[in-house]
Design a protein around this motif. Structure first.
Motif, PDB file in Angstrom:
ATOM      1  N   THR A 206       0.871  -1.164   0.000  1.00 40.58           N
ATOM      2  CA  THR A 206       0.000   0.000   0.000  1.00 40.58           C
ATOM      3  C   THR A 206       0.906   1.210   0.000  1.00 40.58           C
ATOM      4  O   THR A 206       2.125   1.073  -0.050  1.00 40.58           O
ATOM      5  CB  THR A 206      -0.892   0.021   1.266  1.00 40.58           C
ATOM      6  OG1 THR A 206      -0.035   0.227   2.384  1.00 40.58           O
ATOM      7  CG2 THR A 206      -1.630  -1.275   1.414  1.00 40.58           C
ATOM      8  N   GLU A 207       0.307   2.370   0.074  1.00 42.96           N
ATOM      9  CA  GLU A 207       1.163   3.561   0.027  1.00 42.96           C
ATOM     10  C   GLU A 207       1.975   3.697   1.306  1.00 42.96           C
ATOM     11  O   GLU A 207       3.043   4.274   1.320  1.00 42.96           O
ATOM     12  CB  GLU A 207       0.315   4.802  -0.226  1.00 42.96           C
ATOM     13  CG  GLU A 207      -0.783   4.976   0.811  1.00 42.96           C
ATOM     14  CD  GLU A 207      -1.611   6.227   0.563  1.00 42.96           C
ATOM     15  OE1 GLU A 207      -1.778   6.572  -0.612  1.00 42.96           O
ATOM     16  OE2 GLU A 207      -2.061   6.828   1.538  1.00 42.96           O
ATOM     17  N   ASP A 208       1.417   3.182   2.410  1.00 53.90           N
ATOM     18  CA  ASP A 208       2.138   3.324   3.678  1.00 53.90           C
ATOM     19  C   ASP A 208       2.895   2.073   4.059  1.00 53.90           C
ATOM     20  O   ASP A 208       3.892   2.141   4.765  1.00 53.90           O
ATOM     21  CB  ASP A 208       1.153   3.598   4.822  1.00 53.90           C
ATOM     22  CG  ASP A 208       0.475   4.941   4.677  1.00 53.90           C
ATOM     23  OD1 ASP A 208      -0.705   5.025   5.036  1.00 53.90           O
ATOM     24  OD2 ASP A 208       1.143   5.880   4.207  1.00 53.90           O
ATOM     25  N   TYR A 209       2.385   0.931   3.655  1.00 47.65           N
ATOM     26  CA  TYR A 209       2.905  -0.306   4.220  1.00 47.65           C
ATOM     27  C   TYR A 209       3.171  -1.343   3.162  1.00 47.65           C
ATOM     28  O   TYR A 209       2.614  -1.299   2.074  1.00 47.65           O
ATOM     29  CB  TYR A 209       1.916  -0.910   5.234  1.00 47.65           C
ATOM     30  CG  TYR A 209       1.598   0.018   6.350  1.00 47.65           C
ATOM     31  CD1 TYR A 209       0.361   0.627   6.431  1.00 47.65           C
ATOM     32  CD2 TYR A 209       2.547   0.311   7.319  1.00 47.65           C
ATOM     33  CE1 TYR A 209       0.072   1.495   7.454  1.00 47.65           C
ATOM     34  CE2 TYR A 209       2.267   1.178   8.334  1.00 47.65           C
ATOM     35  CZ  TYR A 209       1.031   1.773   8.403  1.00 47.65           C
ATOM     36  OH  TYR A 209       0.745   2.637   9.397  1.00 47.65           O
ATOM     37  N   LYS A 210       4.005  -2.306   3.562  1.00 44.62           N
ATOM     38  CA  LYS A 210       4.221  -3.492   2.742  1.00 44.62           C
ATOM     39  C   LYS A 210       3.819  -4.688   3.590  1.00 44.62           C
ATOM     40  O   LYS A 210       4.177  -4.766   4.763  1.00 44.62           O
ATOM     41  CB  LYS A 210       5.690  -3.589   2.330  1.00 44.62           C
ATOM     42  CG  LYS A 210       6.111  -2.476   1.375  1.00 44.62           C
ATOM     43  CD  LYS A 210       7.389  -2.837   0.678  1.00 44.62           C
ATOM     44  CE  LYS A 210       8.558  -2.529   1.599  1.00 44.62           C
ATOM     45  NZ  LYS A 210       9.733  -2.063   0.880  1.00 44.62           N
TER      46      LYS A 210
ATOM     47  N   ILE B 268       3.248 -10.255   8.249  1.00 41.21           N
ATOM     48  CA  ILE B 268       4.075  -9.185   8.820  1.00 41.21           C
ATOM     49  C   ILE B 268       3.845  -7.937   7.994  1.00 41.21           C
ATOM     50  O   ILE B 268       3.913  -7.977   6.760  1.00 41.21           O
ATOM     51  CB  ILE B 268       5.572  -9.569   8.790  1.00 41.21           C
ATOM     52  CG1 ILE B 268       5.836 -10.721   9.734  1.00 41.21           C
ATOM     53  CG2 ILE B 268       6.430  -8.387   9.171  1.00 41.21           C
ATOM     54  CD1 ILE B 268       7.293 -11.090   9.822  1.00 41.21           C
ATOM     55  N   VAL B 269       3.564  -6.836   8.672  1.00 46.82           N
ATOM     56  CA  VAL B 269       3.378  -5.552   8.003  1.00 46.82           C
ATOM     57  C   VAL B 269       4.555  -4.675   8.387  1.00 46.82           C
ATOM     58  O   VAL B 269       4.844  -4.510   9.567  1.00 46.82           O
ATOM     59  CB  VAL B 269       2.067  -4.883   8.465  1.00 46.82           C
ATOM     60  CG1 VAL B 269       1.859  -3.571   7.739  1.00 46.82           C
ATOM     61  CG2 VAL B 269       0.891  -5.805   8.232  1.00 46.82           C
ATOM     62  N   VAL B 270       5.232  -4.138   7.377  1.00 45.41           N
ATOM     63  CA  VAL B 270       6.338  -3.220   7.672  1.00 45.41           C
ATOM     64  C   VAL B 270       6.051  -1.884   7.001  1.00 45.41           C
ATOM     65  O   VAL B 270       5.262  -1.787   6.066  1.00 45.41           O
ATOM     66  CB  VAL B 270       7.699  -3.755   7.185  1.00 45.41           C
ATOM     67  CG1 VAL B 270       8.023  -5.062   7.848  1.00 45.41           C
ATOM     68  CG2 VAL B 270       7.702  -3.916   5.695  1.00 45.41           C
ATOM     69  N   ASP B 271       6.713  -0.896   7.516  1.00 47.93           N
ATOM     70  CA  ASP B 271       6.600   0.440   6.982  1.00 47.93           C
ATOM     71  C   ASP B 271       7.174   0.499   5.571  1.00 47.93           C
ATOM     72  O   ASP B 271       8.240  -0.053   5.324  1.00 47.93           O
ATOM     73  CB  ASP B 271       7.412   1.359   7.909  1.00 47.93           C
ATOM     74  CG  ASP B 271       6.676   2.634   8.159  1.00 47.93           C
ATOM     75  OD1 ASP B 271       7.281   3.686   7.977  1.00 47.93           O
ATOM     76  OD2 ASP B 271       5.500   2.546   8.534  1.00 47.93           O
ATOM     77  N   SER B 272       6.496   1.196   4.678  1.00 48.81           N
ATOM     78  CA  SER B 272       6.979   1.288   3.306  1.00 48.81           C
ATOM     79  C   SER B 272       8.300   2.010   3.212  1.00 48.81           C
ATOM     80  O   SER B 272       9.123   1.701   2.354  1.00 48.81           O
ATOM     81  CB  SER B 272       5.965   2.051   2.448  1.00 48.81           C
ATOM     82  OG  SER B 272       5.193   1.163   1.726  1.00 48.81           O
ATOM     83  N   SER B 273       8.508   2.983   4.103  1.00 47.57           N
ATOM     84  CA  SER B 273       9.732   3.767   4.019  1.00 47.57           C
ATOM     85  C   SER B 273      10.937   3.007   4.539  1.00 47.57           C
ATOM     86  O   SER B 273      12.055   3.459   4.407  1.00 47.57           O
ATOM     87  CB  SER B 273       9.565   5.076   4.771  1.00 47.57           C
ATOM     88  OG  SER B 273       8.807   4.845   5.935  1.00 47.57           O
ATOM     89  N   ASN B 274      10.699   1.854   5.120  1.00 47.56           N
ATOM     90  CA  ASN B 274      11.813   1.068   5.644  1.00 47.56           C
ATOM     91  C   ASN B 274      12.408   0.255   4.502  1.00 47.56           C
ATOM     92  O   ASN B 274      12.200  -0.948   4.402  1.00 47.56           O
ATOM     93  CB  ASN B 274      11.289   0.164   6.752  1.00 47.56           C
ATOM     94  CG  ASN B 274      12.398  -0.310   7.641  1.00 47.56           C
ATOM     95  OD1 ASN B 274      13.561  -0.226   7.289  1.00 47.56           O
ATOM     96  ND2 ASN B 274      12.031  -0.791   8.807  1.00 47.56           N
TER      97      ASN B 274
END
Lengths: 189, 180
Positions: free
Chosen positions: A114-118, A132-138
């Motif tokens: 998604t725009e915020d998460y992977k 597992i959901v991680v931050d997209s910016s990571n």
């Protein structure tokens, strides 16, 4: 490396190390300091890059056995994200035909961004799903790190199953499992 | 029937898990049947006693240790030979009472409780109580009456598991009373 600096700095809380890094960046980096920087940054980012934002364990009947997210106030959003990711999981499991069923890998990879998460998925042979959901910016989080997180989760889950007081289908309330999951989650800033 | 001690270490890992799971299933079934932790503790002790009176024969046959001269020697044999032989662990013998009739066995790890986490509604359950019964039964067959209990348990949050054994009396040579 410098681009990594740019994305790292706003994300995490400004501890004293981050402030030092900012100062060095502004003053112009010499190779030696960059290099030691990079090594320490590597350790720092590796420490943070192993962090998920939400971890969920779903039973084969598709109800959650365990779901934990950070920050706590957005929990409902993560519940929804995980729930929608189940469709993708089902699709991936059924995509491989019956003949290849035994060759299907447990790790499903990136389910959808998604725009915020992977969102990453993993299915055991007993149809228990880990999400597992991680931050997209990571961006520094590598595939094999996610794999190792899933492996740890799977091992921890197996230990929970072996607890004679745990009935399969109950929510997971094991302290050992909690501590493994907490170690993988982003520290709440 | 000659029983060679052919315990190799290669298959131990699998057997240990099956053993642990079997014991776990036993305890949880007892909990479901009796629904009372004290009663379950008593039953585990009884079962352990029945195992102990039989196990001592196997132990004496396999280990060929002679008669122990005093309680200290008994303690050492229990810790270094018996536990090693049956559970693969070697507890340490400590905390001797001044009279020399009480001691503690400190177990760093207890193979019976791998993966086990006691839920809150079973806080007074002594999960490994079977071991107490085994020790009591086995020593009774060699004419020693002892009292065995757990004074520390890793499942309750302590660092180590501690079994406290107290020598009560030497028994007369008489036929075993039979199973309880």
């Amino acid at each position: 490396m410098l681009t990594r600096l740019k994305t790292q700095v706003p994300l995490f809380s400004m501890n004293s190390y981050t402030k030092l890094r900012e100062k060095l960046k502004l003053s112009g980096l010499s190779f030696a300091s960059t290099h030691s920087h990079v090594i320490r940054l590597g350790r720092h980012s590796r420490h943070n890059s192993k962090m998920a934002v939400c971890i969920a364990v779903i039973a084969k009947e598709n109800y959650p056995l365990f779901i934990r997210s950070v920050p706590i106030q957005n929990e409902l959003k993560f519940h929804y994200t995980v729930h929608t990711s189940l469709d993708v999981v089902e699709e991936k499991i059924s995509a491989v035909g019956k003949a290849m069923a035994d060759q299907r890998e447990l790790y499903l990879g990136l389910l959808y961004p998604t725009e915020d998460y992977k969102v990453y998925g993993y299915v055991t042979n007993s149809k228990v799903k880990f999400v597992i959901v991680v931050d997209s910016s990571n961006t520094s989080l590598r595939d094999n790190e996610i794999r190792s997180m899933f492996r740890k989760l799977h091992n921890s889950f197996t230990d929970v199953m072996c607890n004679p007081f745990y009935n399969p289908g109950d929510t997971i309330q094991s302290k050992a499992f909690d501590s493994i999951v907490s170690a993988m989650m982003v520290q709440a800033s | 029937m000659s029983r060679q001690s052919n315990r190799t270490t290669d298959s131990k890992k699998m057997n240990a898990e099956l053993f642990t799971l079997t014991y776990g299933a036993l305890v949880t079934q007892l909990c479901k049947d009796y629904e009372n932790d004290e009663e379950v503790n008593k039953q585990l002790d009884k079962m352990g006693y029945n195992i102990g009176v039989r196990l001592i024969e196997d132990f004496l046959a396999r280990s060929s240790v002679g008669r122990c001269q005093d309680f200290r020697e008994t303690a050492d044999v229990i810790a270094k030979v018996a536990f090693k032989m049956y559970l693969g662990i070697t507890p340490s013998v400590t905390n001797w009472s001044p009279a020399g009739d009480e001691f503690s066995l400190i177990l760093e790890s207890n193979p019976l409780v791998d993966f086990v986490e006691l839920p809150d509604n079973h806080s007074s359950l002594v999960y490994s109580n079977l071991l107490c019964g085994v020790l009591r039964g086995a020593l009774e067959m060699v004419q020693m009456a002892v009292a065995v209990k757990f004074s520390q348990d890793t499942l309750r949050g302590d660092n180590v598991t501690e079994i406290r054994m107290k020598f009560i009396k030497r028994m007369e040579e008489n036929l075993p009373a039979g199973d309880e």
